[in-house]
Every structure is written in C-alpha cells, then in structure tokens.
Write a protein that holds these residues in place. Structure first.
Motif, PDB file in Angstrom:
ATOM      1  N   ALA A   2       0.874  -1.226   0.035  1.00 61.41           N
ATOM      2  CA  ALA A   2       0.095  -0.137   0.191  1.00 61.41           C
ATOM      3  C   ALA A   2       0.929   1.146  -0.247  1.00 61.41           C
ATOM      4  O   ALA A   2       0.567   2.269  -0.771  1.00 61.41           O
ATOM      5  CB  ALA A   2      -0.949  -0.273   1.244  1.00 61.41           C
ATOM      6  N   ASP A   3       2.038   0.988   0.612  1.00 62.26           N
ATOM      7  CA  ASP A   3       2.885   2.210   0.751  1.00 62.26           C
ATOM      8  C   ASP A   3       3.223   2.652  -0.939  1.00 62.26           C
ATOM      9  O   ASP A   3       3.457   3.819  -1.408  1.00 62.26           O
ATOM     10  CB  ASP A   3       4.218   1.956   1.599  1.00 62.26           C
ATOM     11  N   ASN A   4       3.564   1.753  -1.712  1.00 60.45           N
ATOM     12  CA  ASN A   4       4.017   1.842  -2.864  1.00 60.45           C
ATOM     13  C   ASN A   4       2.747   2.389  -3.666  1.00 60.45           C
ATOM     14  O   ASN A   4       3.143   3.499  -4.523  1.00 60.45           O
ATOM     15  CB  ASN A   4       4.484   0.360  -3.598  1.00 60.45           C
ATOM     16  N   GLN A   5       1.814   2.222  -3.581  1.00 59.70           N
ATOM     17  CA  GLN A   5       0.700   2.867  -4.241  1.00 59.70           C
ATOM     18  C   GLN A   5       0.555   4.174  -4.012  1.00 59.70           C
ATOM     19  O   GLN A   5       0.246   5.045  -4.851  1.00 59.70           O
ATOM     20  CB  GLN A   5      -0.688   1.978  -4.096  1.00 59.70           C
ATOM     21  N   ASN A  10       0.875   9.986  -5.212  1.00 60.46           N
ATOM     22  CA  ASN A  10       1.547  11.335  -4.762  1.00 60.46           C
ATOM     23  C   ASN A  10       2.156  11.830  -5.951  1.00 60.46           C
ATOM     24  O   ASN A  10       2.068  12.959  -6.271  1.00 60.46           O
ATOM     25  CB  ASN A  10       2.288  11.331  -3.437  1.00 60.46           C
ATOM     26  N   SER A  11       2.927  10.947  -6.560  1.00 61.85           N
ATOM     27  CA  SER A  11       3.865  11.432  -7.626  1.00 61.85           C
ATOM     28  C   SER A  11       2.853  11.968  -8.872  1.00 61.85           C
ATOM     29  O   SER A  11       3.310  12.904  -9.691  1.00 61.85           O
ATOM     30  CB  SER A  11       4.872  10.440  -8.015  1.00 61.85           C
ATOM     31  N   LEU A  12       1.696  11.166  -9.030  1.00 61.54           N
ATOM     32  CA  LEU A  12       0.884  11.734 -10.232  1.00 61.54           C
ATOM     33  C   LEU A  12       0.190  12.931  -9.834  1.00 61.54           C
ATOM     34  O   LEU A  12       0.243  13.806 -10.708  1.00 61.54           O
ATOM     35  CB  LEU A  12      -0.089  10.327 -10.401  1.00 61.54           C
ATOM     36  N   LEU A  13      -0.140  13.138  -8.541  1.00 60.60           N
ATOM     37  CA  LEU A  13      -0.892  14.408  -8.253  1.00 60.60           C
ATOM     38  C   LEU A  13       0.196  15.412  -8.159  1.00 60.60           C
ATOM     39  O   LEU A  13      -0.051  16.395  -8.903  1.00 60.60           O
ATOM     40  CB  LEU A  13      -1.213  14.357  -6.733  1.00 60.60           C
ATOM     41  N   LEU A  14       1.398  15.254  -7.799  1.00 59.58           N
ATOM     42  CA  LEU A  14       2.390  16.286  -8.007  1.00 59.58           C
ATOM     43  C   LEU A  14       2.677  16.651  -9.402  1.00 59.58           C
ATOM     44  O   LEU A  14       2.836  17.769  -9.776  1.00 59.58           O
ATOM     45  CB  LEU A  14       3.819  15.800  -7.518  1.00 59.58           C
ATOM     46  N   GLY A  15       2.721  15.691 -10.232  1.00 53.26           N
ATOM     47  CA  GLY A  15       2.885  15.836 -11.834  1.00 53.26           C
ATOM     48  C   GLY A  15       1.889  16.690 -12.370  1.00 53.26           C
ATOM     49  O   GLY A  15       2.045  17.710 -13.223  1.00 53.26           O
ATOM     50  N   VAL A  16       0.603  16.462 -12.055  1.00 51.97           N
ATOM     51  CA  VAL A  16      -0.679  16.987 -12.638  1.00 51.97           C
ATOM     52  C   VAL A  16      -0.392  18.668 -11.919  1.00 51.97           C
ATOM     53  O   VAL A  16      -0.831  19.531 -12.724  1.00 51.97           O
ATOM     54  CB  VAL A  16      -1.913  16.431 -12.050  1.00 51.97           C
ATOM     55  N   LEU A  17      -0.156  18.932 -10.633  1.00 48.55           N
ATOM     56  CA  LEU A  17      -0.116  20.211 -10.380  1.00 48.55           C
ATOM     57  C   LEU A  17       1.027  20.952 -10.862  1.00 48.55           C
ATOM     58  O   LEU A  17       0.873  22.274 -11.125  1.00 48.55           O
ATOM     59  CB  LEU A  17       0.024  20.133  -8.653  1.00 48.55           C
ATOM     60  N   LEU A  18       2.083  20.203 -10.916  1.00 45.70           N
ATOM     61  CA  LEU A  18       3.477  20.869 -11.760  1.00 45.70           C
ATOM     62  C   LEU A  18       2.748  21.362 -13.110  1.00 45.70           C
ATOM     63  O   LEU A  18       3.129  22.231 -13.651  1.00 45.70           O
ATOM     64  CB  LEU A  18       4.425  20.025 -11.768  1.00 45.70           C
ATOM     65  N   GLY A  19       2.155  20.386 -13.890  1.00 46.96           N
ATOM     66  CA  GLY A  19       1.870  20.753 -15.385  1.00 46.96           C
ATOM     67  C   GLY A  19       0.825  21.902 -15.392  1.00 46.96           C
ATOM     68  O   GLY A  19       0.888  22.747 -16.396  1.00 46.96           O
ATOM     69  N   ALA A  20      -0.103  21.944 -14.415  1.00 48.95           N
ATOM     70  CA  ALA A  20      -1.004  22.883 -14.334  1.00 48.95           C
ATOM     71  C   ALA A  20      -0.420  24.246 -13.965  1.00 48.95           C
ATOM     72  O   ALA A  20      -0.872  25.180 -14.734  1.00 48.95           O
ATOM     73  CB  ALA A  20      -2.180  22.756 -13.330  1.00 48.95           C
ATOM     74  N   ALA A  21       0.563  24.355 -13.290  1.00 46.26           N
ATOM     75  CA  ALA A  21       1.203  25.437 -12.815  1.00 46.26           C
ATOM     76  C   ALA A  21       2.165  26.076 -14.187  1.00 46.26           C
ATOM     77  O   ALA A  21       2.248  27.229 -14.490  1.00 46.26           O
ATOM     78  CB  ALA A  21       2.296  25.231 -11.842  1.00 46.26           C
ATOM     79  N   VAL A  22       2.528  25.221 -14.958  1.00 47.92           N
ATOM     80  CA  VAL A  22       3.407  25.398 -16.223  1.00 47.92           C
ATOM     81  C   VAL A  22       2.488  26.106 -17.110  1.00 47.92           C
ATOM     82  O   VAL A  22       2.766  27.306 -17.744  1.00 47.92           O
ATOM     83  CB  VAL A  22       4.192  24.298 -16.641  1.00 47.92           C
ATOM     84  N   VAL A  23       1.204  25.657 -17.162  1.00 45.47           N
ATOM     85  CA  VAL A  23       0.283  25.874 -18.315  1.00 45.47           C
ATOM     86  C   VAL A  23      -0.232  27.465 -17.911  1.00 45.47           C
ATOM     87  O   VAL A  23      -0.355  28.267 -18.608  1.00 45.47           O
ATOM     88  CB  VAL A  23      -0.929  24.819 -18.477  1.00 45.47           C
TER      89      VAL A  23
END
Length: 68
Positions: A2-5, A10-23
């Motif tokens: 469960a820790d791996n999931q 978390n990394s997916l959420l961070l990627g989406v937030l970073l992408g939204a910030a860049v846009v």
C-alpha cells in the motif's frame, strides 16, 4: 504494498499540479506579451495604414502603403 501505491498517487498528483502551474504561467506570459505590444496609435488615412507601438526599448512605427 500500500505504501508503494501511495507514492505513485502522490507523484501523479504532483505531476498534475506541476503541469497545471506550467500551463498557467504560459497563459500569463502570453497575456502579458499581448498587452505590452498593443498598438498605441493606429494610422488609417487614404493610401497609408500602420500603427505606432511603445515598447520597453522605445517606439516602434510600422507604416505601409495600401495596395490599390
């Protein structure tokens, strides 16, 4: 397991937030650029047309002849 999931989500959420910030930064840069390059004066007389713009470096004048 469960820790791996949790790390993946978390990394997916961070990627989406970073992408939204860049846009968002790209949109703000475009709006700023368009606002800074608006024509100050439009020239529209018979036979000639153009515009005068004020930039940080000075004044930009574009004048052209109208084609018959």
């Amino acid at each position: 397991m469960a820790d791996n999931q949790d790390r993946k989500s978390n990394s997916l959420l961070l990627g989406v937030l970073l992408g939204a910030a860049v846009v968002a930064l790209g949109v703000l840069a475009y709006v700023y650029y368009e606002r800074r390059h608006e024509p100050v004066v439009k020239i529209d007389v018979p036979g000639f047309s153009g515009e005068i713009r004020k930039d940080n470096g000075g004044v930009d004048i574009e004048v052209g002849k109208d084609k018959p």
